[in-house]
Design a protein around this motif. Structure first.
Motif, short mmCIF file in Angstrom:
data_model
loop_
_atom_site.label_atom_id
_atom_site.label_comp_id
_atom_site.label_asym_id
_atom_site.label_seq_id
_atom_site.Cartn_x
_atom_site.Cartn_y
_atom_site.Cartn_z
N ALA A 53 0.79 -1.27 -0.07
CA ALA A 53 0.05 -0.05 0.05
C ALA A 53 0.81 1.19 0.01
N PHE A 54 2.09 1.28 0.92
CA PHE A 54 2.90 2.45 1.03
C PHE A 54 3.68 2.59 -0.24
N ALA A 55 4.17 1.38 -0.65
CA ALA A 55 5.17 1.41 -1.85
C ALA A 55 4.07 2.07 -2.99
N HIS A 56 3.30 1.41 -3.20
CA HIS A 56 2.17 2.05 -4.46
C HIS A 56 1.86 3.36 -4.27
N LYS A 57 1.80 3.80 -3.05
CA LYS A 57 1.52 5.27 -2.77
C LYS A 57 2.61 6.21 -3.21
N LEU A 58 3.59 5.64 -3.01
CA LEU A 58 5.02 6.50 -3.15
C LEU A 58 5.48 6.41 -4.62
N LYS A 59 5.23 5.57 -5.36
CA LYS A 59 5.73 5.26 -6.71
C LYS A 59 5.34 6.54 -7.62
N PRO A 60 4.11 6.99 -7.82
CA PRO A 60 4.08 8.21 -8.64
C PRO A 60 4.83 9.32 -8.31
N THR A 61 5.13 9.54 -6.91
CA THR A 61 6.00 10.66 -6.50
C THR A 61 7.29 10.54 -6.81
N LEU A 62 8.00 9.31 -6.89
CA LEU A 62 9.39 9.21 -7.22
C LEU A 62 9.39 9.41 -8.76
N ASP A 63 8.54 8.73 -9.32
CA ASP A 63 8.54 9.27 -10.84
C ASP A 63 8.41 10.67 -11.26
N LEU A 64 7.26 11.30 -10.52
CA LEU A 64 7.33 12.77 -10.78
C LEU A 64 8.64 13.72 -10.32
N LEU A 65 9.22 13.30 -9.38
CA LEU A 65 10.28 13.94 -8.90
C LEU A 65 11.76 13.59 -9.72
N LEU A 67 13.43 10.71 -9.81
CA LEU A 67 14.07 9.78 -8.81
C LEU A 67 14.03 8.33 -9.44
N ASN A 68 14.74 8.22 -10.53
CA ASN A 68 14.53 7.22 -11.44
C ASN A 68 14.84 5.94 -11.08
N VAL A 69 16.10 5.67 -10.10
CA VAL A 69 16.53 4.63 -9.53
C VAL A 69 15.65 4.09 -8.54
N ALA A 70 15.19 5.04 -7.68
CA ALA A 70 14.16 4.86 -6.59
C ALA A 70 13.09 4.50 -6.86
N PHE A 71 12.71 4.81 -8.20
CA PHE A 71 11.45 4.57 -8.74
C PHE A 71 11.49 3.22 -9.11
N GLU A 72 12.33 2.62 -9.70
CA GLU A 72 12.68 1.27 -10.19
C GLU A 72 12.82 0.61 -9.08
N GLU A 73 13.44 0.78 -7.80
CA GLU A 73 13.55 -0.14 -6.87
C GLU A 73 12.11 0.08 -6.25
N ILE A 74 11.38 0.86 -6.05
CA ILE A 74 10.04 0.75 -5.44
C ILE A 74 9.11 -0.16 -6.23
N LEU A 75 9.36 -0.46 -7.37
CA LEU A 75 8.72 -1.46 -8.31
C LEU A 75 9.23 -2.82 -7.86
N GLN A 76 10.33 -3.04 -7.40
CA GLN A 76 11.16 -4.33 -7.03
C GLN A 76 10.36 -4.54 -5.58
N ILE A 77 10.19 -3.32 -4.77
CA ILE A 77 9.49 -3.64 -3.50
C ILE A 77 8.26 -4.34 -3.72
N GLU A 78 7.39 -3.53 -4.56
CA GLU A 78 6.01 -3.91 -4.91
C GLU A 78 6.04 -5.51 -5.36
N ALA A 79 6.92 -5.75 -6.04
CA ALA A 79 7.04 -7.11 -6.78
C ALA A 79 7.35 -8.16 -5.62
N TRP A 80 8.19 -7.79 -4.63
CA TRP A 80 8.38 -8.57 -3.42
C TRP A 80 7.15 -8.73 -2.56
N THR A 81 6.34 -7.67 -2.74
CA THR A 81 5.01 -7.77 -1.69
C THR A 81 4.12 -8.91 -2.46
N LYS A 82 4.12 -8.93 -3.54
CA LYS A 82 3.23 -9.86 -4.38
C LYS A 82 3.76 -11.09 -4.32
#
Length: 114
Positions: A53-65, A67-82
């Protein structure tokens, strides 16, 4: 110092409105740290739904600012949760996101007197 963030998308979204940009940056520096803390708590407790829930919430913010590497890593965290993966494998990824966000916040505060 190299920029830790990129505001091109923020300026494009705002039609170069400095007040809007400041609002976005204020939200970033005030809300993102607590969202990151929630992700960390979720990982620690292996609460995959909470973490997602929180990784998903943060994802668009990282993209907007930009923070490309952090964005890719938040996708990894989302995948980990699934996948409901093992905790050890995601901790370094989380630490990396946290460091990048911390650096960006520090730089944004300095650059925009926040």
């Amino acid at each position: 110092m190299a920029l830790k963030y990129n505001l091109a998308k923020v300026y494009a979204l705002s039609d170069n409105d400095p007040e809007f940009v400041n609002e976005i940056l204020n939200l970033f520096v005030t809300e993102v740290p607590s969202d990151l803390m929630e992700i960390g708590e979720g990982i620690k407790k292996k609460d995959h739904k909470h973490t997602y829930a929180f990784a998903h919430k943060l994802k668009p913010t990282l993209d907007l600012l930009g923070l490309n590497v952090a964005f890719e890593e938040i996708l990894q965290i989302e995948a980990w949760t699934k996948a409901e993966g093992k905790k050890k494998e995601i901790i370094e990824t989380y630490k990396s996101v946290k460091t990048q966000v911390k650096d960006a916040i520090k730089e944004i505060r300095k650059d925009f007197d926040l």
